[in-house]
Scaffold this motif. Structure first.
Motif, PDB file in Angstrom:
ATOM      1  N   TRP A  62     -11.892  -0.393 -20.248  1.00 27.97           N
ATOM      2  CA  TRP A  62     -11.144   0.840 -20.516  1.00 27.97           C
ATOM      3  C   TRP A  62     -10.978   0.966 -22.019  1.00 27.97           C
ATOM      4  CZ3 TRP A  62      -8.458   4.248 -17.037  1.00 27.97           C
ATOM      5  CH2 TRP A  62      -7.581   5.149 -17.659  1.00 27.97           C
ATOM      6  N   ALA A 134      -6.892  -2.065  -7.139  1.00 26.66           N
ATOM      7  CA  ALA A 134      -5.982  -1.364  -8.044  1.00 26.66           C
ATOM      8  C   ALA A 134      -6.361   0.099  -8.211  1.00 26.66           C
ATOM      9  CB  ALA A 134      -5.977  -2.047  -9.409  1.00 26.66           C
ATOM     10  N   LEU A 136      -6.118   3.216 -11.027  1.00 22.90           N
ATOM     11  CA  LEU A 136      -5.965   3.468 -12.450  1.00 22.90           C
ATOM     12  C   LEU A 136      -5.813   4.973 -12.691  1.00 22.90           C
ATOM     13  CD1 LEU A 136      -7.249   0.615 -12.289  1.00 22.90           C
ATOM     14  CD2 LEU A 136      -8.535   1.170 -14.351  1.00 22.90           C
ATOM     15  N   LEU A 152      -1.768   1.326 -14.269  1.00 21.80           N
ATOM     16  CA  LEU A 152      -2.517   0.528 -13.304  1.00 21.80           C
ATOM     17  C   LEU A 152      -1.540   0.076 -12.232  1.00 21.80           C
ATOM     18  CD1 LEU A 152      -5.131  -2.245 -13.992  1.00 21.80           C
ATOM     19  CD2 LEU A 152      -3.220  -2.676 -12.435  1.00 21.80           C
ATOM     20  N   HIS A 154      -1.055  -1.835  -8.422  1.00 19.43           N
ATOM     21  CA  HIS A 154      -1.578  -2.699  -7.355  1.00 19.43           C
ATOM     22  C   HIS A 154      -0.397  -3.056  -6.457  1.00 19.43           C
ATOM     23  CE1 HIS A 154      -3.441  -5.857  -5.101  1.00 19.43           C
ATOM     24  NE2 HIS A 154      -2.813  -6.830  -5.731  1.00 19.43           N
ATOM     25  N   THR A 158       3.172  -2.196 -11.150  1.00 19.17           N
ATOM     26  CA  THR A 158       2.586  -1.200 -12.041  1.00 19.17           C
ATOM     27  C   THR A 158       2.641  -1.704 -13.473  1.00 19.17           C
ATOM     28  OG1 THR A 158       3.156   0.700 -10.655  1.00 19.17           O
ATOM     29  CG2 THR A 158       2.774   1.134 -12.988  1.00 19.17           C
TER      30      THR A 158
END
Length: 253
Positions: A62, A134, A136, A152, A154, A158
């Motif tokens: 990213w 996850a 995004l 992000l 999961h 966060t």
């Protein structure tokens, strides 16, 4: 388990034993190999990545924006992947602002096409994608060039990453009820920039408090900053745990 490892926390330029922005997120689920995301690849962060993982084991990269202290080592990552003995079995997905690939090609002395190793994806405000278990989300921030912070998620965890930004509503959106808010604090409160392109420690803490973040980690702090003063400034405005991000720090959830 989800972990975030700090590979580089320096703002603007690296320092001895410190690197520019880079963060490794790893998510382990069901006993499988972890899903791995590299967030930003500033100067020196690629070397630190290799202490914890391999470019070949990453699932995605990213790029928040195209200032060199956030992306310069991606060119070197290309060379590492291209010329190391081990090879990936598929291109590495890279998500970044529109035009990131052409920008880095121009920055490369050879101006080579990087797409034989990198799978090119471009971010826009609100872009959402699944990476392993996850989710995004890209959130555009207020900076001197097109920049995207990251949320992000999961399960119940966060992580919010501010990227580079001045104070704006996007900061609160990124930090909203985050388990960890990783937030830049490049400019001391008494040296605010005009026009603003970065947050001060006090501003970072104020947004984290408003957003009910559980934990605040300040990053992108310039090497000549007074770390004690930076932390003290932020502690006045945030009532939950707070720390300065350092190379090698690991946050586990």
């Amino acid at each position: 388990m989800l972990s975030l490892t700090v590979l580089g926390s320096c703002g603007t330029f690296p320092a001895p034993d410190r690197a520019c922005s880079g963060y490794l997120v790893q998510i382990e689920a069901n006993g499988n190999a972890p899903t791995s995301l590299l967030i930003d690849v500033g100067s020196g962060s690629l070397a630190n990545l290799q202490k914890f993982s391999s470019i070949h084991d990453l699932d995605a990269v990213w790029l928040s924006h195209l200032h060199l202290d956030h992306c310069s080592d991606l060119i070197l990552a290309y060379y590492l992947a291209k010329f190391s003995a081990k090879q990936r079995d598929r291109p590495l997905p890279v998500y970044g602002p529109p035009g990131w690939h052409d920008h880095l090609c121009r920055a490369s002395v050879s101006e080579r096409d990087l797409s034989d190793f990198f799978e090119i994806h471009e971010l826009h405000n609100g872009t959402q994608l699944d990476l392993g278990p996850a989710k995004l989300t890209a959130i555009r921030t207020l900076h001197s060039v097109e920049t995207y912070g990251l949320r992000l998620t999961h399960g119940s965890i966060t992580i919010g990453y501010s990227a580079d930004t001045a104070s704006c509503d996007a900061v609160g959106e990124i930090a909203n009820q985050a388990s960890l808010f990783l937030c830049e604090a490049a400019v001391p409160d008494h040296k605010r920039e005009y026009p603003a392109n970065h947050l001060t420690p006090g501003e970072a803490a104020t947004w984290a408090q408003r957003a009910s973040a559980s934990h605040l980690a300040l990053t992108h702090i310039r090497p000549d900053a007074d770390i004690t003063a930076t932390l003290q400034q932020a502690m006045q405005d945030f009532n939950s745990p707070i720390r300065i991000a350092r190379e090698g720090d690991v946050f586990e959830f």
